[in-house]
Design a protein around this motif. Structure first.
Motif, PDB file in Angstrom:
ATOM      1  N   PHE A  77      -7.247   1.513   5.846  1.00 45.85           N
ATOM      2  CA  PHE A  77      -6.974   2.534   4.840  1.00 45.85           C
ATOM      3  C   PHE A  77      -6.098   1.955   3.727  1.00 45.85           C
ATOM      4  N   ALA A  78      -6.294   2.445   2.516  1.00 44.65           N
ATOM      5  CA  ALA A  78      -5.566   1.939   1.363  1.00 44.65           C
ATOM      6  C   ALA A  78      -4.105   2.389   1.332  1.00 44.65           C
ATOM      7  N   ASP A  79      -3.782   3.513   1.960  1.00 41.96           N
ATOM      8  CA  ASP A  79      -2.415   4.034   1.926  1.00 41.96           C
ATOM      9  C   ASP A  79      -1.894   4.291   3.339  1.00 41.96           C
ATOM     10  N   ASP A  80      -0.578   4.482   3.438  1.00 42.13           N
ATOM     11  CA  ASP A  80       0.040   4.853   4.703  1.00 42.13           C
ATOM     12  C   ASP A  80      -0.535   6.176   5.194  1.00 42.13           C
ATOM     13  N   SER A  81      -0.402   6.426   6.474  1.00 38.71           N
ATOM     14  CA  SER A  81      -0.785   7.695   7.106  1.00 38.71           C
ATOM     15  C   SER A  81      -2.258   8.031   6.906  1.00 38.71           C
ATOM     16  N   PHE A  82      -3.100   6.996   6.795  1.00 39.93           N
ATOM     17  CA  PHE A  82      -4.550   7.171   6.709  1.00 39.93           C
ATOM     18  C   PHE A  82      -4.977   7.960   5.477  1.00 39.93           C
ATOM     19  N   ASN A  84      -9.048  -6.490  -0.521  1.00 41.79           N
ATOM     20  CA  ASN A  84      -8.127  -7.598  -0.269  1.00 41.79           C
ATOM     21  C   ASN A  84      -6.714  -7.219  -0.714  1.00 41.79           C
ATOM     22  N   ASP A  85      -5.741  -7.439   0.144  1.00 42.88           N
ATOM     23  CA  ASP A  85      -4.335  -7.127  -0.144  1.00 42.88           C
ATOM     24  C   ASP A  85      -4.120  -5.653  -0.506  1.00 42.88           C
ATOM     25  N   LEU A  86      -4.843  -4.773   0.173  1.00 45.30           N
ATOM     26  CA  LEU A  86      -4.732  -3.346  -0.134  1.00 45.30           C
ATOM     27  C   LEU A  86      -4.537  -2.468   1.096  1.00 45.30           C
ATOM     28  N   THR A  87      -4.536  -3.033   2.292  1.00 48.71           N
ATOM     29  CA  THR A  87      -4.470  -2.252   3.532  1.00 48.71           C
ATOM     30  C   THR A  87      -3.045  -1.820   3.863  1.00 48.71           C
ATOM     31  N   SER A  88      -2.884  -0.504   4.161  1.00 51.41           N
ATOM     32  CA  SER A  88      -1.564   0.030   4.513  1.00 51.41           C
ATOM     33  C   SER A  88      -1.532   0.767   5.844  1.00 51.41           C
ATOM     34  N   PHE A 143       2.902  -7.282   6.269  1.00 49.25           N
ATOM     35  CA  PHE A 143       1.436  -7.191   6.273  1.00 49.25           C
ATOM     36  C   PHE A 143       0.920  -6.083   5.363  1.00 49.25           C
ATOM     37  N   ASN A 144       1.795  -5.166   4.953  1.00 51.04           N
ATOM     38  CA  ASN A 144       1.392  -4.069   4.081  1.00 51.04           C
ATOM     39  C   ASN A 144       0.914  -4.624   2.742  1.00 51.04           C
TER      40      ASN A 144
END
Length: 127
Positions: A49-54, A76-80, A117-118
């Motif tokens: 997911f691109a942001d925290d908490s799905f 790439n470099d966008l998973t939270s 890793f965020n």
């Protein structure tokens, strides 16, 4: 096996619908002009997911197990946040080619991931 340099990637990160049924019957998704049928076992090893908490948009990781895959350019470099499915263990890496530091996640939901890793994941491998 790496996916770099291939014109078409056999491991596709697909934007997917969230399953709202507990049924194990196949889920049919229609994409004009194609009709594809996916069973729950085809969900893939994990969803990122691109942001925290799905929150925001997500991609379902679909790939051959035990192989390293680079995250597509648009993720790439966008998973939270991450969900790991199907009794898999997945390793997420900050560099392409599954090298350097990794984050090992067992099946479960991870609404936040460690700060190092965020928005830094570039490749993954699931077993």
């Amino acid at each position: 096996m790496s996916n770099s340099g291939l014109p078409f990637r056999p491991c596709v990160m697909m934007l997917t619908a969230i399953l709202t049924t507990a049924s194990l019957s196949p889920l049919t998704l229609a994409f004009s002009p194609l009709l594809q049928t996916y069973s729950p076992s085809d969900i893939g090893p994990a969803r990122i997911f691109a942001d925290d908490s799905f929150e925001a948009y997500s991609y379902n990781l679909r790939c051959q197990k035990n192989a390293c895959w680079n995250v597509t350019w648009d993720f790439n470099d966008l998973t939270s946040s991450i969900i790991v499915y199907n009794a898999n263990t997945c390793y997420f890496y900050v560099d392409e080619g599954c090298s350097e530091a990794n984050l090992a996640l067992n099946p479960g939901t991870y609404g936040t991931i460690p700060p190092e890793f965020n928005d830094a994941i570039s490749s993954y491998k699931c077993f």
